[in-house]
Design an enzyme around this catalytic site. Structure first.
Site, PDB file in Angstrom:
ATOM      1  N   CYS A 115     -25.577 -21.301 -72.785  1.00 22.03           N
ATOM      2  CA  CYS A 115     -26.378 -20.770 -73.905  1.00 22.03           C
ATOM      3  C   CYS A 115     -27.877 -20.919 -73.672  1.00 22.03           C
ATOM      4  CB  CYS A 115     -25.993 -21.468 -75.201  1.00 22.03           C
ATOM      5  SG  CYS A 115     -24.256 -21.281 -75.576  1.00 22.03           S
ATOM      6  N   HIS A 262     -31.356 -19.039 -79.995  1.00 26.27           N
ATOM      7  CA  HIS A 262     -30.074 -18.603 -79.427  1.00 26.27           C
ATOM      8  C   HIS A 262     -29.116 -18.384 -80.589  1.00 26.27           C
ATOM      9  CE1 HIS A 262     -26.194 -18.551 -77.710  1.00 26.27           C
ATOM     10  NE2 HIS A 262     -25.895 -19.785 -78.032  1.00 26.27           N
ATOM     11  N   ASN A 292     -21.881 -14.526 -80.875  1.00 27.80           N
ATOM     12  CA  ASN A 292     -22.611 -15.356 -79.922  1.00 27.80           C
ATOM     13  C   ASN A 292     -22.403 -14.768 -78.524  1.00 27.80           C
ATOM     14  OD1 ASN A 292     -23.414 -17.346 -78.111  1.00 27.80           O
ATOM     15  ND2 ASN A 292     -22.565 -19.044 -79.292  1.00 27.80           N
TER      16      ASN A 292
HETATM   17  O1  UT7 Z   1     -23.421 -21.337 -78.421  1.00 29.80           O
HETATM   18  C1  UT7 Z   1     -23.079 -22.595 -77.936  1.00 29.80           C
HETATM   19  C2  UT7 Z   1     -23.189 -23.606 -78.972  1.00 29.80           C
HETATM   20  N1  UT7 Z   1     -22.120 -23.464 -79.933  1.00 29.80           N
HETATM   21  C3  UT7 Z   1     -22.344 -23.843 -81.169  1.00 29.80           C
HETATM   22  O2  UT7 Z   1     -23.433 -24.212 -81.506  1.00 29.80           O
HETATM   23  C4  UT7 Z   1     -21.175 -23.845 -82.142  1.00 29.80           C
HETATM   24  C5  UT7 Z   1     -21.241 -25.081 -83.001  1.00 29.80           C
HETATM   25  N2  UT7 Z   1     -20.100 -25.237 -83.853  1.00 29.80           N
HETATM   26  C6  UT7 Z   1     -19.825 -24.422 -84.896  1.00 29.80           C
HETATM   27  O3  UT7 Z   1     -20.525 -23.455 -85.081  1.00 29.80           O
HETATM   28  C7  UT7 Z   1     -18.686 -24.761 -85.814  1.00 29.80           C
HETATM   29  O4  UT7 Z   1     -18.162 -26.022 -85.457  1.00 29.80           O
HETATM   30  C8  UT7 Z   1     -17.533 -23.722 -85.821  1.00 29.80           C
HETATM   31  C9  UT7 Z   1     -18.010 -22.439 -86.477  1.00 29.80           C
HETATM   32  C10 UT7 Z   1     -17.080 -23.423 -84.400  1.00 29.80           C
HETATM   33  C11 UT7 Z   1     -16.321 -24.226 -86.564  1.00 29.80           C
HETATM   34  O5  UT7 Z   1     -16.701 -24.587 -87.885  1.00 29.80           O
HETATM   35  P1  UT7 Z   1     -16.299 -26.007 -88.477  1.00 29.80           P
HETATM   36  O6  UT7 Z   1     -16.781 -26.033 -89.854  1.00 29.80           O
HETATM   37  O7  UT7 Z   1     -16.814 -27.046 -87.537  1.00 29.80           O
HETATM   38  O8  UT7 Z   1     -14.728 -25.930 -88.480  1.00 29.80           O
HETATM   39  P2  UT7 Z   1     -13.675 -26.915 -87.826  1.00 29.80           P
HETATM   40  O9  UT7 Z   1     -13.542 -26.659 -86.370  1.00 29.80           O
HETATM   41  O10 UT7 Z   1     -13.924 -28.309 -88.263  1.00 29.80           O
HETATM   42  O11 UT7 Z   1     -12.342 -26.421 -88.526  1.00 29.80           O
HETATM   43  C12 UT7 Z   1     -12.161 -26.511 -89.943  1.00 29.80           C
HETATM   44  C13 UT7 Z   1     -10.836 -25.849 -90.297  1.00 29.80           C
HETATM   45  C14 UT7 Z   1      -9.673 -26.357 -89.461  1.00 29.80           C
HETATM   46  O12 UT7 Z   1      -8.535 -26.359 -90.289  1.00 29.80           O
HETATM   47  P3  UT7 Z   1      -8.005 -27.723 -90.979  1.00 29.80           P
HETATM   48  O13 UT7 Z   1      -7.739 -28.661 -89.841  1.00 29.80           O
HETATM   49  O14 UT7 Z   1      -9.129 -28.176 -91.846  1.00 29.80           O
HETATM   50  O15 UT7 Z   1      -6.794 -27.293 -91.715  1.00 29.80           O
HETATM   51  C15 UT7 Z   1      -9.514 -25.304 -88.409  1.00 29.80           C
HETATM   52  O16 UT7 Z   1      -8.209 -25.231 -87.902  1.00 29.80           O
HETATM   53  O17 UT7 Z   1     -10.936 -24.444 -90.044  1.00 29.80           O
HETATM   54  C16 UT7 Z   1      -9.863 -24.051 -89.183  1.00 29.80           C
HETATM   55  N3  UT7 Z   1     -10.335 -22.955 -88.336  1.00 29.80           N
HETATM   56  C17 UT7 Z   1     -10.258 -21.673 -88.726  1.00 29.80           C
HETATM   57  N4  UT7 Z   1      -9.765 -21.080 -89.824  1.00 29.80           N
HETATM   58  C18 UT7 Z   1      -9.842 -19.743 -89.896  1.00 29.80           C
HETATM   59  C19 UT7 Z   1     -10.936 -23.017 -87.125  1.00 29.80           C
HETATM   60  N5  UT7 Z   1     -11.247 -21.786 -86.714  1.00 29.80           N
HETATM   61  C20 UT7 Z   1     -10.827 -20.931 -87.673  1.00 29.80           C
HETATM   62  C21 UT7 Z   1     -10.870 -19.520 -87.800  1.00 29.80           C
HETATM   63  N6  UT7 Z   1     -10.369 -18.978 -88.925  1.00 29.80           N
HETATM   64  N7  UT7 Z   1     -11.412 -18.721 -86.865  1.00 29.80           N
END
Ligand code: UT7
Length: 335
Positions: A115, A262, A292
């Site tokens: 990135c 980014h 992204n």
């Molecule tokens: O470009 C390189 C750098 N990358 C970044 O900066 C990305 C940084 N991270 C993020 O942007 C966020 O962590 C994400 C957008 C990737 C994920 O958001 P989050 O709020 O951290 O979600 P999480 O991974 O903690 O997941 C929360 C819940 C989980 O379900 P449970 O365990 O609470 O039941 C996941 O299984 O959301 C679920 N989940 C989804 N649900 C629907 C994960 N992905 C999805 C999805 N659709 N696509």
């Protein structure tokens, strides 16, 4: 004594639009979840067989940037190609661009900083130009993610985020030391290398070994991301490295005309915006439309901002990135 400045910009996005509703049909996700957590509404995916590749998208963006610079490909002295999705394991994609642009002989170097790749590439070009070694440097960021994503519910935390595309700039020398790239700031922290990574196959586990194991649970060939950990680090490092640039240039936050972060997550950009007290006009976001695109996200956004007339002579532009490595960086530009 020289500075470097950007004199041409271009972008290329595949035509095939994939909306959140399209993803709902192939995995357990929802438009509401994706928009709420990331701001993304749609992204572009290369349609299989449409002739695109990482290098070819880069070439398309580069041709526009070179033409807008008032140059022809043979004027380019050096190619820097930032990507985490090169056409081949080796050689790099830069040489493929050189061949496609029919530049008979010029050095071409790939930058593997994910990135932060475009920020690292601009900083590298700047140094080669400042020393006088090269005059016209083509800097490309291009990514073909979609073919390598796990498009099932198992991979949804990553696959809904990433999109394909390319952006390019031409940088050249200027004797006016008060314009162009004023400073660049680069960092990395390999301690967290595997928190956002794609590790298989690798030199500790070559393809024959993986094939022999024939383990259906082995999904090391898909990207892995510890999302919340990456998010927490991103907001801290973005803020730090922008502050570092402001201190070096003696700019105050309200003097920034355009911050181009980014495009990792709209929530990260909003956090950074709030941290520096910036208005909506001071921050450029297009993740809503493209997702992204890793190394391509900043040059695509910069090109769009320029096309919309938001970047012109005198504009103070800040580029900032954070991502896998971890790596992060910023570039301060007086347009
Ligand atoms: O470009 C390189 C750098 N990358 C970044 O900066 C990305 C940084 N991270 C993020 O942007 C966020 O962590 C994400 C957008 C990737 C994920 O958001 P989050 O709020 O951290 O979600 P999480 O991974 O903690 O997941 C929360 C819940 C989980 O379900 P449970 O365990 O609470 O039941 C996941 O299984 O959301 C679920 N989940 C989804 N649900 C629907 C994960 N992905 C999805 C999805 N659709 N696509």
């Amino acid at each position: 004594m020289f500075n470097s400045k950007i004199i041409g910009l271009g972008k290329y996005l595949p035509e095939n639009i994939v909306t959140n509703a399209d993803l709902e049909k192939i995995m357990e996700t929802s438009d509401a979840w994706i928009q709420e957590r990331t701001g993304i509404e749609e992204r572009r995916h290369i349609a299989k067989g449409d002739g695109n590749s990482t290098s070819m998208m880069g070439v398309k963006a580069a041709r526009i940037a070179i033409e807008r610079a008032g140059l022809v490909p043979q004027d380019i002295d050096f190619i820097l190609f930032a990507t985490l999705s090169p056409d081949y394991y080796f050689p790099g994609s830069g040489v493929l661009v050189q061949e496609a642009l029919e530049i008979p002989d010029c050095p071409a170097m790939d930058i593997r900083m994910q990135c932060s790749g475009f920020v690292y590439a601009v900083a590298t070009a700047d140094q080669f130009i400042k020393t006088g070694m090269y005059k016209n440097v083509l800097v490309i960021g291009s990514e073909y993610h979609s073919g390598g994503l796990d498009m099932t519910t198992r991979g949804r935390n990553i696959s809904v985020i990433f999109g394909d595309g390319a952006g390019a700039v031409v940088m050249t020398r200027t004797e006016n030391l008060s314009e162009g790239v004023l400073s660049s700031h680069l960092h990395s922290q390999g301690k967290y290398a595997e928190e956002l990574s794609l590790i298989g196959p690798n030199t500790g586990r070559w393809v024959p070994e993986i094939m022999e194991a024939n383990d259906p649970e082995d999904i090391s060939y898909y990207p892995y991301m510890n999302g919340q950990f990456v998010f927490k680090n991103a907001v801290v490092r973005f803020a730090e490295v922008i502050k570092e640039g402001l201190e070096k240039t003696s700019w105050s936050a309200d003097q920034i005309d355009l911050l181009i972060p980014h495009q990792a997550n709209l929530r990260i950009a909003q956090f950074v915006q709030k941290k520096f007290g910036l208005s909506d006009d001071q921050v450029y976001n297009n993740i809503q439309r493209y997702g992204n695109t890793t190394a391509a996200s900043i040059p695509i956004a910069l090109t769009e901002a320029w096309e919309e007339g938001k970047v012109e002579q005198g504009t103070k532009v800040v580029l900032a990135a954070f991502g896998s490595g971890f790596t992060w960086g910023s570039v301060m530009i007086q347009w």
